[in-house]
Motif scaffolding. Structure first.
Motif, mmCIF file in Angstrom:
data_model
loop_
_atom_site.group_PDB
_atom_site.id
_atom_site.type_symbol
_atom_site.label_atom_id
_atom_site.label_comp_id
_atom_site.label_asym_id
_atom_site.label_seq_id
_atom_site.Cartn_x
_atom_site.Cartn_y
_atom_site.Cartn_z
ATOM 1 N N HIS A 29 0.828 -1.212 0.000
ATOM 2 C CA HIS A 29 0.000 0.000 0.000
ATOM 3 C C HIS A 29 0.861 1.261 0.000
ATOM 4 N N ALA A 30 2.036 1.180 0.615
ATOM 5 C CA ALA A 30 2.940 2.327 0.577
ATOM 6 C C ALA A 30 3.452 2.561 -0.842
ATOM 7 N N ASP A 31 3.790 1.491 -1.551
ATOM 8 C CA ASP A 31 4.317 1.609 -2.910
ATOM 9 C C ASP A 31 3.286 2.184 -3.880
ATOM 10 N N SER A 32 2.010 1.929 -3.608
ATOM 11 C CA SER A 32 0.950 2.348 -4.542
ATOM 12 C C SER A 32 0.173 3.563 -4.057
ATOM 13 N N ASN A 33 0.676 4.217 -3.012
ATOM 14 C CA ASN A 33 -0.022 5.378 -2.438
ATOM 15 C C ASN A 33 -1.459 5.020 -2.056
ATOM 16 N N SER A 34 -1.633 3.805 -1.520
ATOM 17 C CA SER A 34 -2.932 3.289 -1.084
ATOM 18 C C SER A 34 -3.933 3.150 -2.224
ATOM 19 N N LEU A 35 -3.410 2.924 -3.426
ATOM 20 C CA LEU A 35 -4.263 2.731 -4.591
ATOM 21 C C LEU A 35 -3.979 1.384 -5.257
ATOM 22 N N TYR A 36 -3.492 0.417 -4.487
ATOM 23 C CA TYR A 36 -3.201 -0.912 -5.025
ATOM 24 C C TYR A 36 -4.471 -1.567 -5.567
ATOM 25 N N HIS A 37 -5.546 -1.416 -4.817
ATOM 26 C CA HIS A 37 -6.849 -1.860 -5.293
ATOM 27 C C HIS A 37 -7.833 -0.728 -5.006
ATOM 28 N N THR A 38 -9.087 -0.905 -5.378
ATOM 29 C CA THR A 38 -10.046 0.188 -5.232
ATOM 30 C C THR A 38 -10.198 0.577 -3.770
ATOM 31 N N PRO A 39 -9.854 1.793 -3.405
ATOM 32 C CA PRO A 39 -10.005 2.229 -2.022
ATOM 33 C C PRO A 39 -11.454 2.600 -1.725
ATOM 34 N N PRO A 40 -11.811 2.755 -0.456
ATOM 35 C CA PRO A 40 -13.164 3.206 -0.092
ATOM 36 C C PRO A 40 -13.278 4.707 -0.378
ATOM 37 N N THR A 41 -13.575 5.038 -1.619
ATOM 38 C CA THR A 41 -13.426 6.414 -2.090
ATOM 39 C C THR A 41 -14.310 7.411 -1.341
ATOM 40 N N PHE A 42 -15.560 7.035 -1.064
ATOM 41 C CA PHE A 42 -16.426 7.987 -0.374
ATOM 42 C C PHE A 42 -15.959 8.206 1.064
ATOM 43 N N SER A 43 -15.504 7.151 1.729
ATOM 44 C CA SER A 43 -15.000 7.299 3.093
ATOM 45 C C SER A 43 -13.775 8.211 3.124
ATOM 46 N N ILE A 44 -12.916 8.092 2.110
ATOM 47 C CA ILE A 44 -11.724 8.945 2.062
ATOM 48 C C ILE A 44 -12.111 10.378 1.710
ATOM 49 N N TYR A 45 -13.096 10.543 0.852
ATOM 50 C CA TYR A 45 -13.632 11.881 0.575
ATOM 51 C C TYR A 45 -14.144 12.526 1.867
ATOM 52 N N MET A 46 -14.892 11.762 2.662
ATOM 53 C CA MET A 46 -15.401 12.301 3.924
ATOM 54 C C MET A 46 -14.269 12.559 4.911
#
Length: 360
Positions: free
Chosen positions: A229-246
């Motif tokens: 996750h560090a190597d991919s800036n936490s974008l290795y797989h689909t992140p919880p986008t709405f939770s991160i937006y909030m």
């Protein structure tokens, strides 16, 4: 009922300003014609939100350059396993300090993976206190030392953290992250589920020192490696986008309030209102936590009898107070006064506590 006093232990209150901002952007985020929930996590619009959340957390917590901020899934409970999978190797010991149910659960998972030890515990006293730092026991073979910074069920909180050099200090800060300034450099890894102080459930924040990413973890499944996750800036797989937006919106709100120092001052003011109501009740209200271990986030107390507890809670519900029931382990009442709980809610609770005591 259109408005309540939300004292839920988690998921918990979110700032009204954040909810209103999200509402205005819900169907058309940043002129895209789509909700942020509909955007590709590879789109430049979402990546800007993602990176801004990382940058804001680094700014608010003065996170040094040698640390990475990760957005993970699975809650803090997955960290109970993910942590020992990386570091609890043969010949090493996972050292756990027990201060409540969540630290017990973290220890339970580590025992499935490797050798463990208990470096300190207040279980015999029903977790009314925090261990004295001077009394903690360490081992040369410690892979890490793990603690839970705040205990939602018992209403206790570490005021000072141990400074150790022989192993990384790991902290589950799910229920008090961003509630007060801390020295990040005391820790090798901090992790926290978002649903208390950072945003809605669905995303877990990890702040990890880079040298801990250099461990050989070839035995760990790829998605359970911090390095992945560090190597991919936490974008290795689909992140919880709405939770991160909030999360990004909540961090923006914290900055608008004056930062973590201002939040801490307000949290102290809120907690003092309720603790004073306990202390000035001539024993009518009895706090679970010892005074020097009291949490600013979760205030636990009982009334003289179980019938009194039930009567207090029933009337509170009628008056619009939500989430005041204590956990079954302790019983009684619990007011969770997380960052987003407004001062006015705590003032209203204090007034109700005083009036209920005088009437009963």
């Amino acid at each position: 009922m259109t408005a309540v006093y939300n004292f839920n232990a988690g998921p918990s209150a979110l700032p009204k300003e954040v909810l209103e901002r999200a509402q205005t952007e819900l169907t058309n985020f940043n002129g895209t014609g789509m909700s942020v929930m509909e955007l590709s996590h590879r789109s430049k619009e979402y990546e800007a939100v993602h990176q801004n959340a990382i940058d804001l957390l680094k700014e608010l917590y003065n996170i040094p350059d040698q640390y990475k901020v990760l957005f993970l899934q699975g809650g803090a409970s997955l960290q109970f396993s993910m942590l020992p999978l990386q570091y609890l190797k043969e010949g090493k010991i996972g050292n756990y300090i027990l201060t409540g149910s969540w630290s017990e659960k973290a220890l339970k998972e580590a025992k499935l993976i490797g050798e463990t030890a208990i470096g300190g515990s207040t279980k015999e006293g029903n977790y009314t206190s925090i261990p004295n730092v001077a009394d903690l026991q360490f081992n040369d073979q410690d892979a890490y030392v793990h603690l839970t910074s705040n205990n939602t069920i018992y209403g206790t909180q570490w005021k000072d953290f141990p400074t150790i050099s022989h192993a990384p200090l790991i902290a589950d800060m799910s229920s008090d992250i961003l509630s007060r300034p801390i020295n990040i450099e005391q820790f090798g890894l901090i992790y926290a589920g978002a649903q208390k102080n950072l945003g809605p459930s669905g995303v877990t924040v990890a702040i990890i020192r880079e040298d801990l990413l250099e461990e050989n973890v070839d035995h760990v499944p790829t998605i359970l490696r911090y390095q992945t996750h560090a190597d991919s800036n936490s974008l290795y797989h689909t992140p919880p986008t709405f939770s991160i937006y909030m999360l990004n919106q909540v961090l923006t709100w914290v900055k608008e309030q004056g930062g973590v120092q201002a939040i801490e001052k307000r949290n102290e003011e809120k907690a003092k209102l309720i603790y004073d109501g306990i202390d000035e009740s001539n024993g009518f209200y009895k706090g679970h936590a010892e005074q020097n271990a009291r949490s600013l986030m979760n205030i636990t107390f009982n009334l003289p009898t179980e019938d009194d507890n039930k009567k207090f809670l029933a009337k509170a519900k009628e008056l619009g107070f939500v989430g005041l029931n204590g956990h079954r382990s302790v019983g009684g009442c619990r007011a969770s006064t997380y960052n987003a709980v407004p001062l006015e809610a705590c003032e209203a609770l204090r007034e109700y506590m005083d009036s209920f005591r005088l009437q009963n």
